[in-house]
Design a protein around this motif. Structure first.
Motif, short mmCIF file in Angstrom:
data_model
loop_
_atom_site.label_atom_id
_atom_site.label_comp_id
_atom_site.label_asym_id
_atom_site.label_seq_id
_atom_site.Cartn_x
_atom_site.Cartn_y
_atom_site.Cartn_z
N MET A 1 -1.91 45.19 40.29
CA MET A 1 -0.67 45.88 39.78
C MET A 1 -0.06 44.43 39.18
O MET A 1 0.11 43.55 40.04
CB MET A 1 0.10 46.51 40.74
CG MET A 1 1.41 46.74 40.33
SD MET A 1 1.66 48.32 38.87
CE MET A 1 1.43 49.77 39.75
N ALA A 2 0.42 44.48 37.96
CA ALA A 2 1.00 43.33 37.73
C ALA A 2 2.66 43.26 38.31
O ALA A 2 3.33 44.14 38.44
CB ALA A 2 1.53 43.36 36.07
N ARG A 3 3.07 42.00 38.45
CA ARG A 3 4.43 41.45 39.02
C ARG A 3 5.28 41.64 38.03
O ARG A 3 5.41 40.97 37.26
CB ARG A 3 4.32 40.53 39.63
CG ARG A 3 5.55 39.97 40.53
CD ARG A 3 5.23 38.78 41.30
NE ARG A 3 6.15 37.72 41.02
CZ ARG A 3 6.44 36.64 41.66
NH1 ARG A 3 5.39 36.24 42.23
NH2 ARG A 3 7.34 35.87 41.67
N THR A 4 6.38 42.38 38.29
CA THR A 4 7.76 42.45 37.44
C THR A 4 8.64 41.49 37.85
O THR A 4 9.16 41.51 39.09
CB THR A 4 8.22 43.84 37.42
OG1 THR A 4 7.28 44.79 36.98
CG2 THR A 4 9.42 44.04 36.08
N ARG A 5 9.15 40.68 37.16
CA ARG A 5 9.89 39.52 37.47
C ARG A 5 11.55 40.01 37.09
O ARG A 5 11.51 40.54 36.09
CB ARG A 5 9.71 38.13 36.63
CG ARG A 5 8.51 37.59 36.99
CD ARG A 5 8.29 36.38 36.51
NE ARG A 5 7.01 35.57 36.57
CZ ARG A 5 6.24 35.04 37.52
NH1 ARG A 5 7.11 34.75 38.48
NH2 ARG A 5 5.24 34.57 37.35
N ASN A 6 12.36 39.48 38.02
CA ASN A 6 13.68 39.72 37.91
C ASN A 6 14.11 38.63 37.13
O ASN A 6 14.65 37.45 37.64
CB ASN A 6 14.31 39.86 39.18
CG ASN A 6 15.74 40.32 39.13
OD1 ASN A 6 16.55 39.99 37.99
ND2 ASN A 6 16.41 40.40 40.20
N TRP A 7 14.26 38.51 35.75
CA TRP A 7 14.34 37.51 34.92
C TRP A 7 15.96 37.11 35.19
O TRP A 7 16.33 35.82 35.18
CB TRP A 7 14.11 37.68 33.48
CG TRP A 7 12.64 37.66 33.40
CD1 TRP A 7 11.93 38.77 33.02
CD2 TRP A 7 12.06 36.68 33.35
NE1 TRP A 7 10.49 38.44 33.21
CE2 TRP A 7 10.49 37.06 33.23
CE3 TRP A 7 12.00 35.26 33.83
CZ2 TRP A 7 9.55 36.11 33.39
CZ3 TRP A 7 11.00 34.46 33.68
CH2 TRP A 7 9.76 34.74 33.75
N PRO A 8 17.00 37.72 35.29
CA PRO A 8 18.30 37.32 35.79
C PRO A 8 18.40 36.70 36.97
O PRO A 8 19.22 35.51 36.80
CB PRO A 8 19.23 38.85 35.95
CG PRO A 8 18.39 39.64 34.83
CD PRO A 8 17.02 39.33 34.81
N ALA A 9 17.87 37.09 37.79
CA ALA A 9 17.48 36.11 39.03
C ALA A 9 16.93 34.83 38.91
O ALA A 9 17.24 33.90 39.60
CB ALA A 9 16.93 37.00 40.04
N VAL A 10 15.76 34.90 37.88
CA VAL A 10 15.09 33.49 37.60
C VAL A 10 16.19 32.80 36.84
O VAL A 10 16.35 31.37 37.28
CB VAL A 10 13.95 33.63 36.79
CG1 VAL A 10 13.27 32.51 36.28
CG2 VAL A 10 12.81 34.61 37.69
N ILE A 11 17.07 32.96 35.97
CA ILE A 11 17.92 32.42 35.20
C ILE A 11 19.06 31.86 36.22
O ILE A 11 19.41 30.63 36.10
CB ILE A 11 18.38 33.16 33.98
CG1 ILE A 11 17.37 33.64 33.01
CG2 ILE A 11 19.57 32.24 33.16
CD1 ILE A 11 16.80 32.53 32.44
N GLU A 12 19.50 32.79 37.25
CA GLU A 12 20.48 32.21 38.01
C GLU A 12 19.78 31.01 38.79
O GLU A 12 20.61 30.03 39.21
CB GLU A 12 20.94 33.36 39.05
CG GLU A 12 22.04 33.10 39.97
CD GLU A 12 22.39 34.30 40.84
OE1 GLU A 12 22.88 33.94 41.85
OE2 GLU A 12 22.17 35.22 40.35
#
Length: 63
Positions: A1-12
């Motif tokens: 299963m592909a991992r879904t990233r939390n992009w707002p958290a990455v930008i933070e």
């Protein structure tokens, strides 16, 4: 299963990084390119490049 990233958290996390740079390994060079385009369309004041499968995010003000 592909991992879904939390992009707002990455930008933070990028905003808190002292160097203003984060490198993220993606699944393929194509997914890195697509993600780069999506992030650039969504966030201003962001530099994004790819090197193979690696997505490199930078804040221009911290360079």
């Amino acid at each position: 299963m592909a991992r879904t990233r939390n992009w707002p958290a990455v930008i933070e996390r990028l905003n808190k990084d002292p160097k203003g740079e984060i490198r993220i390994k993606m699944g393929s060079p194509g997914s890195a390119q697509v993600t780069r385009c999506r992030l650039l369309a969504e966030w201003s004041n962001l530099q994004a490049t790819t090197v193979g499968k690696t997505l490199i995010l930078r804040l221009p003000s911290k360079r």
